[in-house]
Write an enzyme that holds these catalytic residues in place. Structure first.
Site, PDB file in Angstrom:
ATOM      1  CG  ASP A   1      10.816 -10.007 -11.862  1.00  7.41           C
ATOM      2  OD1 ASP A   1      11.070  -8.805 -11.688  1.00  7.41           O
ATOM      3  OD2 ASP A   1      11.006 -10.607 -12.952  1.00  7.41           O
TER       4      ASP A   1
ATOM      5  CG  LEU B   1       8.109  -0.968  -9.647  1.00  9.14           C
ATOM      6  CD1 LEU B   1       9.414  -1.185  -8.883  1.00  9.14           C
ATOM      7  CD2 LEU B   1       7.885   0.511  -9.920  1.00  9.14           C
TER       8      LEU B   1
ATOM      9  CB  SER C   1       6.585   5.774 -19.185  1.00 15.69           C
ATOM     10  OG  SER C   1       7.553   6.350 -20.038  1.00 15.69           O
ATOM     11  CG  ASN C   2       9.402  10.112 -20.473  1.00 21.67           C
ATOM     12  OD1 ASN C   2       9.476  10.423 -21.656  1.00 21.67           O
ATOM     13  ND2 ASN C   2      10.191   9.192 -19.947  1.00 21.67           N
TER      14      ASN C   2
ATOM     15  CE1 TYR D   1       7.288   1.139 -21.556  1.00 23.79           C
ATOM     16  CE2 TYR D   1       7.650   3.459 -22.077  1.00 23.79           C
ATOM     17  CZ  TYR D   1       7.734   2.401 -21.189  1.00 23.79           C
ATOM     18  OH  TYR D   1       8.268   2.607 -19.942  1.00 23.79           O
TER      19      TYR D   1
ATOM     20  CE  LYS E   1       4.874   1.930 -18.710  1.00 24.29           C
ATOM     21  NZ  LYS E   1       4.873   0.938 -17.599  1.00 24.29           N
TER      22      LYS E   1
ATOM     23  NE  ARG F   1      14.031  12.354 -23.786  1.00 18.78           N
ATOM     24  CZ  ARG F   1      13.641  11.342 -23.020  1.00 18.78           C
ATOM     25  NH1 ARG F   1      14.533  10.473 -22.542  1.00 18.78           N
ATOM     26  NH2 ARG F   1      12.371  11.169 -22.728  1.00 18.78           N
TER      27      ARG F   1
HETATM   28  C1  15L Z   1      10.953   4.911 -20.267  1.00 20.17           C
HETATM   29  O1  15L Z   1       9.808   4.896 -19.845  1.00 20.17           O
HETATM   30  C2  15L Z   1      11.583   3.683 -20.804  1.00 20.17           C
HETATM   31  O2  15L Z   1      11.163   2.512 -20.157  1.00 20.17           O
HETATM   32  C3  15L Z   1      13.091   3.749 -20.812  1.00 20.17           C
HETATM   33  O3  15L Z   1      13.541   2.750 -21.690  1.00 20.17           O
HETATM   34  C4  15L Z   1      13.623   5.136 -21.245  1.00 20.17           C
HETATM   35  O4  15L Z   1      13.303   5.370 -22.581  1.00 20.17           O
HETATM   36  C5  15L Z   1      12.989   6.223 -20.415  1.00 20.17           C
HETATM   37  O5  15L Z   1      11.591   6.128 -20.410  1.00 20.17           O
HETATM   38  C6  15L Z   1      13.388   7.616 -20.928  1.00 20.17           C
HETATM   39  O6  15L Z   1      12.549   8.345 -21.474  1.00 20.17           O
HETATM   40  O7  15L Z   1      14.572   7.954 -20.787  1.00 20.17           O
END
Ligand code: 15L
Length: 265
Positions: free
Chosen positions: A31, A69, A109-110, A134, A138, A172
């Protein structure tokens, strides 16, 4: 397994370090922040975007796998997003090749599919549809993992994480929540699935209202046990803003996150 965890001081990193240690793995933290108490001998303070620093980390001890991560969890300029998500992944992949480390589990990430309209369950086959720079970072990091899997035989599992929280806090998150325990289950499964090549799974709990398909994760051995619905009574009843509810990325997909790709002087 001897596992390098990047972003080990972050919110997901701290949970994964403890969870994998409890399951008998040997952990090495990496880190930009200095080591927390108890990790002095098994911690490297460095930036994952610095290829030389990452090479030094790999030279310091033998490793079997990487859990990546590290990365800025929110929106930034395009160059900063690419550095945070793609350059860091590249530095790790090159070091893995050099040192014969064959597996990486990646915190995608989503938001890689965040601009997908809210309708049906989203599969891992859906086209990448980032909602932010962002999300672009990803998607690009996933593409890099795919390249190294195809070209060099690296096993790479990209976990498109939803909302990592101790408990869901919004409407959500009844759909997007990933519990701490399920997160550790997910990472353990992604580390031990036999020969996945390049694979993608959605990192959410077994939520009754899930928006993303858990089948690809289950096929890799991820067996989520928690369900956000158990917290229904604790969720504020306010309706989500229409802009936030329109896409699976929520607020990230709304106009409030629009910004120029490049910062100018
Ligand atoms: C993520 O990938 C983000 O890093 C986090 O900040 C949130 O936005 C999360 O997704 C989410 O969708 O709740």
């Amino acid at each position: 397994m001897r596992i390098l965890v990047t972003g080990a001081a972050g919110s997901i990193g701290q949970v994964v370090m403890v969870g994998l240690a409890d399951r008998g793995h040997t952990l090495v933290g990496l880190d930009r922040l200095p080591s927390p108490e108890g990790y002095d001998d098994s911690w490297h303070t460095a930036d994952c975007a610095d290829a030389d620093a990452v090479a030094d980390v790999f030279a310091a001890q033998p490793l079997d796998a990487v859990v990546h991560l590290a990365g800025h969890p929110g929106e930034a300029s395009l160059p900063d997003s690419l550095t945070s998500h793609v350059v860091t992944t590249a530095a790790l992949l090159d070091a893995m090749l050099e040192h014969g480390v064959g597996r990486i589990v990646y915190a995608s990430s989503n938001h890689a599919v965040g601009r997908t309209p809210r309708r049906d369950l989203v599969s891992t086959d859906a086209r990448p549809r980032p909602d932010t720079f962002y999300g672009v970072g990803k998607v690009a990091a996933e593409a890099l993992l795919s390249l190294y899997a195809d070209r060099h035989g690296i096993d790479a599992v990209a976990c498109r994480i939803g909302s990592f929280q101790p408990q869901p806090e919004s409407t959500r998150q009844l759909s997007t929540w990933l519990s701490h325990d399920d997160c550790v289950r997910m990472v353990e499964a992604a580390l031990s699935a036999p020969a996945p090549g390049f694979a993608v799974l959605y990192g959410i709990s077994a939520n009754t209202r899930a928006w993303w398909d858990l089948a690809p994760g289950r096929a890799l051995g991820y067996d989520p046990q928690d369900d956000a619905e158990e917290f229904l009574d604790t969720i504020p009843t306010a309706e989500a803003d229409a802009a936030e509810a329109a896409y699976v990325g929520g607020a990230f997909a709304s106009e409030s996150f629009h910004r120029p790709a490049l910062d100018r002087a």
